[in-house]
Design a protein around this motif. Structure first.
Motif, PDB file in Angstrom:
ATOM      1  N   GLU A 174       0.840  -1.213   0.000  1.00 56.15           N
ATOM      2  CA  GLU A 174       0.000   0.000   0.000  1.00 56.15           C
ATOM      3  C   GLU A 174       0.865   1.250   0.000  1.00 56.15           C
ATOM      4  O   GLU A 174       0.581   2.226  -0.706  1.00 56.15           O
ATOM      5  N   PHE A 175       1.943   1.172   0.776  1.00 53.35           N
ATOM      6  CA  PHE A 175       2.843   2.328   0.821  1.00 53.35           C
ATOM      7  C   PHE A 175       3.495   2.549  -0.551  1.00 53.35           C
ATOM      8  O   PHE A 175       3.547   3.679  -1.053  1.00 53.35           O
ATOM      9  N   GLN A 176       4.009   1.446  -1.156  1.00 52.65           N
ATOM     10  CA  GLN A 176       4.658   1.577  -2.457  1.00 52.65           C
ATOM     11  C   GLN A 176       3.678   2.061  -3.520  1.00 52.65           C
ATOM     12  O   GLN A 176       4.038   2.866  -4.399  1.00 52.65           O
ATOM     13  N   HIS A 177       2.426   1.576  -3.445  1.00 49.30           N
ATOM     14  CA  HIS A 177       1.431   2.020  -4.415  1.00 49.30           C
ATOM     15  C   HIS A 177       1.170   3.509  -4.270  1.00 49.30           C
ATOM     16  O   HIS A 177       1.104   4.251  -5.272  1.00 49.30           O
ATOM     17  N   ALA A 178       1.000   3.953  -3.049  1.00 52.67           N
ATOM     18  CA  ALA A 178       0.756   5.387  -2.815  1.00 52.67           C
ATOM     19  C   ALA A 178       1.945   6.208  -3.294  1.00 52.67           C
ATOM     20  O   ALA A 178       1.787   7.269  -3.916  1.00 52.67           O
ATOM     21  N   ARG A 179       3.165   5.755  -3.034  1.00 51.64           N
ATOM     22  CA  ARG A 179       4.364   6.492  -3.455  1.00 51.64           C
ATOM     23  C   ARG A 179       4.499   6.485  -4.976  1.00 51.64           C
ATOM     24  O   ARG A 179       4.907   7.491  -5.572  1.00 51.64           O
ATOM     25  N   ASP A 180       4.142   5.294  -5.621  1.00 47.49           N
ATOM     26  CA  ASP A 180       4.250   5.223  -7.080  1.00 47.49           C
ATOM     27  C   ASP A 180       3.310   6.204  -7.762  1.00 47.49           C
ATOM     28  O   ASP A 180       3.590   6.671  -8.875  1.00 47.49           O
ATOM     29  N   GLN A 181       2.150   6.471  -7.163  1.00 47.52           N
ATOM     30  CA  GLN A 181       1.198   7.404  -7.763  1.00 47.52           C
ATOM     31  C   GLN A 181       1.781   8.807  -7.914  1.00 47.52           C
ATOM     32  O   GLN A 181       1.366   9.559  -8.789  1.00 47.52           O
ATOM     33  N   VAL A 182       2.741   9.151  -7.082  1.00 46.80           N
ATOM     34  CA  VAL A 182       3.339  10.499  -7.132  1.00 46.80           C
ATOM     35  C   VAL A 182       4.837  10.394  -7.370  1.00 46.80           C
ATOM     36  O   VAL A 182       5.601  11.297  -6.968  1.00 46.80           O
ATOM     37  N   ALA A 183       5.286   9.297  -8.019  1.00 44.67           N
ATOM     38  CA  ALA A 183       6.717   9.105  -8.225  1.00 44.67           C
ATOM     39  C   ALA A 183       7.318  10.218  -9.065  1.00 44.67           C
ATOM     40  O   ALA A 183       8.485  10.599  -8.878  1.00 44.67           O
TER      41      ALA A 183
END
Length: 810
Positions: free
Chosen positions: A521-530
């Motif tokens: 979930e953390f990686q997904h959230a971070r990928d959205q604003v990479a």
């Protein structure tokens, strides 16, 4: 067709292998007694080429194989138009006695092959022309140029059919001559002319139908189409300039829209970045689960150690072996007990047997005593019988002395007592013997059983050598039973420990999965604003989430400012693009070109280019229609002319007068040649003429009277038929260059009907034919005078083994 070599093996009366060598033979005769197999040679030639003969029924080969053979073979080497060929047919008889052709082939031999050399004439040497019975027949007909029926009328004249051409019907005679002279080519030309006429007429009608579908084009229509193309081509440059400007604006518009979309996307992504609930508790739960797994694993390891120790202890004990050893000790004790009892019973039975034996012997002695006493009484009884017939003074029958006195004595009672005593002694002796036999049988059974027990005792003693005593074995069995009980308890404890370990591992796995989901979930959230360069993740899940949430809050304001700037730029670019589109629609609308209200510059250029191509195509279609109409009118006139010419040619050739004239000329040539030969053969008596579609003869010995050839006698008919046959072979063969290859003629019988003078004339004529026409002439004859005139003779004889041939020269 000129025969060169004929090989027969198992064919008809030729049971063995026989060869007829016609190499360099121009004039030959087949001689021999009736039934020797002369006509069979002609059958073999016909069969090799056509698969049948005049003497057989159609498609009948039952008589083709010698009665004693199961296979028949025919091979004919022949020449046609200077080329050598070899035809081969093989027949076999099946289990039901039916004869069938199993192999057939026709080959064209290469140059330089000597047919007389068996080593050079091998199968498969030449070029294959046919490989089945029907194919060989068809190929032979093509090579020779004659079907079977006409071959047997013009080349090979079988016995009984020599005069068939003379007596043939006009229709059959017409077919023969057409094939010989190749006159069928005119019929083929007539057919082709008719087909050409029909094809030209069909093509003309097709062109007329096509011409009706092609419109007439005026000069004004061609000029209007060309002017529209010219005006559209002038508009090409202005449309391209405005389209390029529109495309330039479109790139700027796309950039502004892309920046606006990126700003709005960033805002949406930053807005939804929030830390999930329970992230702080995940680490503690995972640590507790790991400690529980370690404790349960240690418990399982200790229990497994104890279980392995007990199993190792039990592995050293073979309970099944212990049970078998205890059972063997029990069997030994039981066997020894039975052996002791059996020995005691056997000794007792031996004593009884000895006592019975003594009683049996005493009874036997008593029987002998009683038998002796009975004999004595019987003798006395006999003497008493003699005494009954004696008187004083009679001679004694025993001592031959006079009887002085006759004593009185009654022996009947003594006889009865003696017989009774003898029977009693005999019965007692039999009873004693039976008792002895019964005791002896029982004793033997006891001794046999005793032997079995002794063997069993020795076997068990051998088996128990080195085996512990029963008490020690029972102690081992009790110890193993106790160990098994302990192992059962340990196994239950091990199952419980392993079950507890699996539950602890499952709880740890659940905690691991929960932590992994939280990281995902953390990686997904971070990928959205990479793309906005968020802070990197650390080792602590809770700390990483806190840093990402704080960064998202600070980035929201910057994204809002970027969105407003992109909106302002996009509005200005859309206005300039609308102006350019309006100008393009106005320019293209003058030519009725349908254009979109919105779109890229390429769309307007494409619509203009399509309009230019459509105008050019329309102008080209009008020009093509003008040219096509001119061409179709010319083609229509050409096919009309071809149809008229072909129709006239077919009409001329269709008239029967032309073919009748050709056949009449051929018959005139034939009759002229036959008349010369007939006149020579008959010493100037007959001429041959053709009248009313039939052959007639003019008899110079009878006031030149003309009469039908059918009225001639046997010898005269033979002479006329021979003249026709020789004329066919001699004169018409020279005309049949594109038809039949008449290079030989073989005549079967008929010479016996000729008188000596006519026979001499026939021989002279045949000899001249071989010299002047270069033909091979063959004769089948019984006439010695004619045979002696022939330079090469094949003498055919027949014995119990079949027909044989011998080649001789004059």
């Amino acid at each position: 067709m000129r025969p060169i070599r004929l090989d027969l093996n198992g064919f008809a009366s030729y049971t063995g292998e026989e060869t007829f060598d016609f190499t360099d033979v121009d004039f030959f005769a087949l001689t021999g007694p009736t039934g020797a197999g002369k006509s069979t040679v002609l059958d073999a030639i016909c069969f090799a080429l056509y698969g049948r003969t005049p003497r057989w029924r159609v498609n009948t080969t039952q008589n083709a194989i010698a009665p004693s053979a199961v296979e028949g073979r025919v091979r004919l080497v022949f020449a046609a138009a200077g080329t050598h060929y070899v035809a081969t047919r093989i027949l076999r008889r099946d289990r039901n006695g039916k004869v069938k052709t199993t192999t057939a082939a026709l080959e064209q031999l290469p140059d330089g092959v000597d047919p007389a050399d068996d080593a050079a004439l091998v199968e498969g040497l030449g070029r294959a022309l046919a490989g089945s019975p029907s194919e060989v027949s068809n190929a032979a007909e093509r090579v020779i140029g004659l079907p079977f029926e006409q071959f047997t009328k013009c080349v090979l004249l079988p016995q009984g059919e020599f005069a068939e051409f003379l007596h043939a019907s006009p229709a059959d005679r017409r077919k023969i001559l057409e094939n010989l002279l190749g006159h069928s080519v005119y019929r083929r030309v007539q057919q082709l002319a008719g087909a050409k006429r029909d094809a030209a007429t069909t093509a003309m009608k097709t062109l007329e139908a096509q011409l009706a579908r092609v419109p007439a084009v005026t000069d004004a229509e061609l000029a209007g189409a060309a002017e529209r193309v010219e005006q559209l081509e002038k508009l090409t440059e202005p449309v391209r300039d405005k389209a390029n400007a529109l495309d330039g604006l479109a790139a700027a518009v796309d950039g502004a829209r892309r920046r606006l979309a990126e700003a709005e996307s960033n805002l949406a992504s930053l807005t939804y970045i929030k830390r999930p609930d329970g992230v702080a508790d995940i680490g503690a739960q995972l640590a507790d689960a790991a400690a529980a797994v370690a404790a349960k694993a240690a418990e399982v390891e200790a229990t497994e150690t104890e279980d392995e120790r007990l199993r190792a202890e039990l592995d050293g004990l073979d309970l099944a072996l212990i049970e078998r050893q205890l059972k063997a000790w029990a069997e030994l004790a039981e066997t020894q007990s039975k052996l002791k009892t059996g020995q005691e019973l056997t000794e007792e039975l031996r004593d009884q047997f000895a006592e019975a034996k003594e009683l049996e012997e005493a009874a036997g002695e008593e029987v002998e005593i009683q038998h002796a006493s009975l004999h004595k009484v019987r003798m006395a009884e006999l003497a008493g019988t003699l005494r009954a017939g004696l008187a004083v003074g009679d001679e004694c029958p025993v001592c031959d002395r006079p009887v002085e006195t006759v004593p009185e004595h009654d022996l009947s009672e003594s006889m009865q007592h003696a017989e009774e005593a003898s029977r009693t002694a005999t019965i007692e002796h039999r009873d004693a013997q039976a008792a002895v036999v019964a005791l002896q049988t029982k004793l033997e059974n006891y001794e046999e059983r005793l032997t079995e027990l002794q063997l069993a005792e020795r076997r068990l003693n051998k088996k128990l050598e080195g085996v512990a005593e029963p008490a020690a074995l029972q102690a081992k069995r009790a110890s193993s039973e106790e160990a098994r009980q302990q192992l059962a308890g340990t196994s239950a404890a091990l199952k419980a420990a392993r079950r507890a370990l699996r539950e602890a591992e499952k709880r740890k796995q659940t905690a691991d999965e929960r932590q992994q989901r939280a990281w995902k979930e953390f990686q997904h959230a971070r990928d959205q604003v990479a793309a906005l360069a968020p802070p990197s993740a650390g080792d602590d899940l809770a700390g990483s989430w806190a840093a990402l949430v704080d960064w998202a809050k600070s980035s929201l304001e910057r994204a809002g400012s970027e969105r407003e700037a992109a909106r302002t730029e996009l509005t200005g670019l859309d206005g300039r693009a609308g102006t350019l589109r309006g100008e393009l629609r106005l320019a293209l609308g003058e030519f009725d070109i349908d254009v979109p209200r919105t779109g890229a510059g390429g769309d307007y250029v494409a619509r203009h280019a399509a309009a230019v191509e459509t105008s050019r195509a329309a102008s080209a279609r009008l020009a093509e229609a003008r040219r096509q109409r001119v061409d179709l009118e010319a083609e229509t006139r050409r096919f009309a002319h071809e149809a008229e010419v072909a129709k006239a040619l077919a009409s001329h050739l269709e008239a029967r007068r032309f073919m009748e004239w050709l056949l009449s000329e051929a018959l005139d040539e034939l009759v002229a040649g036959a008349t010369v030969m007939l006149n020579q053969i008959t010493a100037g008596q007959y001429d041959l003429i053709y009248r009313d579609q039939d052959f007639w003869v003019v008899d110079h010995h009878d006031a030149d009277m003309a009469r039908p050839a059918r009225s001639l006698s046997g010898g005269e008919t033979f002479a006329a038929s021979l003249s026709l046959a020789l004329a066919l072979s001699d004169q018409l063969a020279s005309l049949a260059r594109h038809g039949a290859c008449l290079e030989s003629i073989i005549l079967d019988e008929g010479f016996g009907t000729l008188d000596p003078e006519t026979l001499d004339a026939v021989a002279t004529t045949l000899e001249a034919l071989t010299l002047t026409a270069g033909r091979t002439v063959g004769l089948v004859t019984h006439v010695p005078e004619l045979a002696e005139r022939v330079p090469v003779r094949f003498r055919i004889t027949k014995d119990a083994k079949g027909s044989h041939v011998e080649k001789t020269w004059s």
